[in-house]
Design a protein around this motif. Structure first.
Motif, mmCIF file in Angstrom:
data_model
loop_
_atom_site.group_PDB
_atom_site.id
_atom_site.type_symbol
_atom_site.label_atom_id
_atom_site.label_comp_id
_atom_site.label_asym_id
_atom_site.label_seq_id
_atom_site.Cartn_x
_atom_site.Cartn_y
_atom_site.Cartn_z
ATOM 1 N N MET A 1 21.051 -15.126 -13.343
ATOM 2 C CA MET A 1 21.206 -16.391 -14.033
ATOM 3 C C MET A 1 20.127 -16.564 -15.086
ATOM 4 O O MET A 1 19.048 -16.018 -14.978
ATOM 5 C CB MET A 1 21.130 -17.541 -13.044
ATOM 6 C CG MET A 1 22.367 -17.631 -12.174
ATOM 7 S SD MET A 1 22.326 -19.114 -11.159
ATOM 8 C CE MET A 1 23.876 -18.963 -10.347
ATOM 9 N N GLU A 43 27.654 -26.207 -5.633
ATOM 10 C CA GLU A 43 27.371 -24.782 -5.782
ATOM 11 C C GLU A 43 26.756 -24.201 -4.512
ATOM 12 O O GLU A 43 27.122 -23.107 -4.071
ATOM 13 C CB GLU A 43 26.440 -24.555 -6.974
ATOM 14 C CG GLU A 43 26.177 -23.094 -7.245
ATOM 15 C CD GLU A 43 26.200 -22.769 -8.719
ATOM 16 O OE1 GLU A 43 25.961 -21.596 -9.041
ATOM 17 O OE2 GLU A 43 26.464 -23.655 -9.549
ATOM 18 N N SER A 133 20.279 -12.348 -8.253
ATOM 19 C CA SER A 133 20.799 -12.798 -9.534
ATOM 20 C C SER A 133 19.744 -12.557 -10.600
ATOM 21 O O SER A 133 18.612 -12.188 -10.301
ATOM 22 C CB SER A 133 21.161 -14.278 -9.472
ATOM 23 O OG SER A 133 21.837 -14.690 -10.645
ATOM 24 N N GLY A 159 26.183 -15.443 -13.314
ATOM 25 C CA GLY A 159 26.285 -16.814 -13.780
ATOM 26 C C GLY A 159 25.224 -17.117 -14.814
ATOM 27 O O GLY A 159 24.527 -16.222 -15.302
ATOM 28 N N SER A 160 25.083 -18.384 -15.169
ATOM 29 C CA SER A 160 24.103 -18.806 -16.164
ATOM 30 C C SER A 160 23.778 -20.273 -15.940
ATOM 31 O O SER A 160 24.430 -20.964 -15.149
ATOM 32 C CB SER A 160 24.653 -18.606 -17.580
ATOM 33 O OG SER A 160 25.702 -19.531 -17.844
ATOM 34 N N THR A 163 26.809 -22.418 -16.850
ATOM 35 C CA THR A 163 28.029 -22.332 -16.040
ATOM 36 C C THR A 163 27.801 -22.440 -14.549
ATOM 37 O O THR A 163 28.736 -22.732 -13.803
ATOM 38 C CB THR A 163 28.736 -20.992 -16.296
ATOM 39 O OG1 THR A 163 27.887 -19.924 -15.851
ATOM 40 C CG2 THR A 163 29.058 -20.801 -17.771
ATOM 41 N N GLY A 165 27.222 -20.357 -10.999
ATOM 42 C CA GLY A 165 27.800 -19.098 -10.551
ATOM 43 C C GLY A 165 29.236 -18.934 -11.006
ATOM 44 O O GLY A 165 30.060 -19.832 -10.838
ATOM 45 N N ILE A 166 29.549 -17.781 -11.579
ATOM 46 C CA ILE A 166 30.913 -17.477 -12.040
ATOM 47 C C ILE A 166 31.607 -16.544 -11.063
ATOM 48 O O ILE A 166 32.758 -16.753 -10.690
ATOM 49 C CB ILE A 166 30.879 -16.831 -13.433
ATOM 50 C CG1 ILE A 166 30.322 -17.809 -14.465
ATOM 51 C CG2 ILE A 166 32.274 -16.354 -13.837
ATOM 52 C CD1 ILE A 166 30.083 -17.172 -15.829
ATOM 53 N N VAL A 187 36.469 -21.506 -10.321
ATOM 54 C CA VAL A 187 36.372 -21.007 -11.694
ATOM 55 C C VAL A 187 37.743 -20.546 -12.161
ATOM 56 O O VAL A 187 38.441 -19.821 -11.450
ATOM 57 C CB VAL A 187 35.373 -19.835 -11.780
ATOM 58 C CG1 VAL A 187 35.408 -19.170 -13.157
ATOM 59 C CG2 VAL A 187 33.962 -20.315 -11.452
ATOM 60 N N THR A 225 31.203 -17.347 -22.538
ATOM 61 C CA THR A 225 29.958 -16.817 -21.976
ATOM 62 C C THR A 225 29.267 -15.804 -22.883
ATOM 63 O O THR A 225 28.078 -15.545 -22.707
ATOM 64 C CB THR A 225 30.240 -16.140 -20.632
ATOM 65 O OG1 THR A 225 31.072 -14.989 -20.851
ATOM 66 C CG2 THR A 225 30.927 -17.110 -19.669
#
Length: 339
Positions: A1, A43, A133, A159-160, A163, A165-166, A187, A225
């Protein structure tokens, strides 16, 4: 992330308290994003249910002023009402667990070698789950997963800050970097109707955990993304690279993420990072490989041999250590400054 700085801030959304998270990776200026407490809770509950399970203790190597550390080093222990050892404050202090405890370890790259050294103190646990991550897992991560199974199981999270976690995938005993990611259930993907099967496309998502930008009154409806992916199933994809990491060398397309994968797979003892060099006067575009191998036994000839399926790099730069940001990502600015 994405590397973040977290603090509570009063946002303009109906007077609701928001958590401010400033993106501040190795490139670009920091930009604030805002999350509501229920997004943080969602999350933690989502990833907890899908990947972690019941927990009696948390060992956290991720600083809690970053999103990953805040979620699993602060919010999860508070919601689950379990003790947390903030290992990031003194990483070299060996953690300890009580016999029979179910343990969650929150990892960034530097944590894995420390965890490997401290492993005898953890072997009395009932189970250990590691979440990783922020960067590619180091060789020590794959080695420990191979050696410590089935007591230890580990998962990577993609993820980022923008966003959350994707997607996720198991951290494999052998690091190939090509295993597909599976999306978390809340998602959804935004894809062109005429997207070719098996082709590269940018990863664009929708979901209830998107953060609010500084100059917006609400989160965006969707988020691009910047990752290039290849969908392998309706809910699964492989990362090809960043949209900015696709270059042409003498007219040949090169995805630098795949260069990294090849190097890390064939030279697991070395740390290698490939970065674009757009001003290469001979090839039009080119790339440099930065590498470090503390245990030696790897040289420039090995790097060129590992990349025989790719156009040759313009520069191969040996370093004592690969500089990294606090969350373990290669520090792009520091690397390019060595040229």
């Amino acid at each position: 992330m994405t590397e973040t700085v977290a603090r509570t801030a009063q946002g303009p959304v109906g007077g609701r308290e928001e958590i401010r998270l400033d993106t501040s990776g190795s490139t670009g200026a920091a930009r604030p994003w805002f999350r509501l407490p229920h997004q943080m809770e969602r999350e933690v509950e989502l990833i907890g249910a899908h990947l972690v399970g019941p927990v009696d203790r948390v060992i956290n190597y991720a600083p809690p002023h970053h999103l990953f550390g805040a979620l699993f080093g602060q919010w999860l222990p508070r919601l689950a009402d379990v003790p947390v050892h903030q290992a990031w404050t003194d990483p070299f202090e060996p953690p300890s667990v009580s016999r029979g405890e179910r343990v969650l370890v929150v990892c960034i790259p530097m944590a894995w070698e420390l965890l490997r050294r401290a492993w005898p103190a953890l072997e009395g646990a009932h189970s250990i789950v590691a979440l990783h991550s922020s960067a590619t897992p180091p060789h020590a991560a794959h080695e420990l997963v191979r050696r410590a199974a089935p007591l230890l199981r580990a998962h990577e999270i993609l993820g980022s800050t923008e966003t959350g976690g994707i997607g996720h995938r198991p951290l494999a005993p052998v690091g190939s970097g090509t295993d597909p990611w599976r999306a978390f259930p809340d998602v959804t993907f935004v894809r062109p109707a005429d997207a070719p099967a098996g082709g590269a496309e940018e990863l664009v998502i929708r979901g209830p955990r998107l953060a609010r930008p500084e100059h917006g009154s609400r989160p965006p409806a969707q988020w691009a993304t910047g990752d290039l992916v290849e969908f392998t199933a309706p809910r699964a994809f492989r990362l090809i690279g960043r949209s900015g990491s696709l270059i042409k060398v003498n007219g040949i397309k090169v995805h630098l993420a795949r260069v990294d994968e090849q190097l890390n797979s064939r030279l697991p003892r070395a740390e290698c990072v490939a970065l674009p060099l757009p001003d290469d006067s001979l090839a039009g575009e080119g790339y440099a490989v930065f590498w470090s191998c503390p245990k030696k036994g790897v040289g420039v000839a090995d790097i060129r041999a590992a990349l025989r399926d790719f156009p040759s790099p313009s520069r191969i730069v040996e370093l004592a250590d690969v500089p990294r940001t606090p969350t373990g990502k290669p520090d792009r600015k520091a690397l390019l400054a060595t040229l």
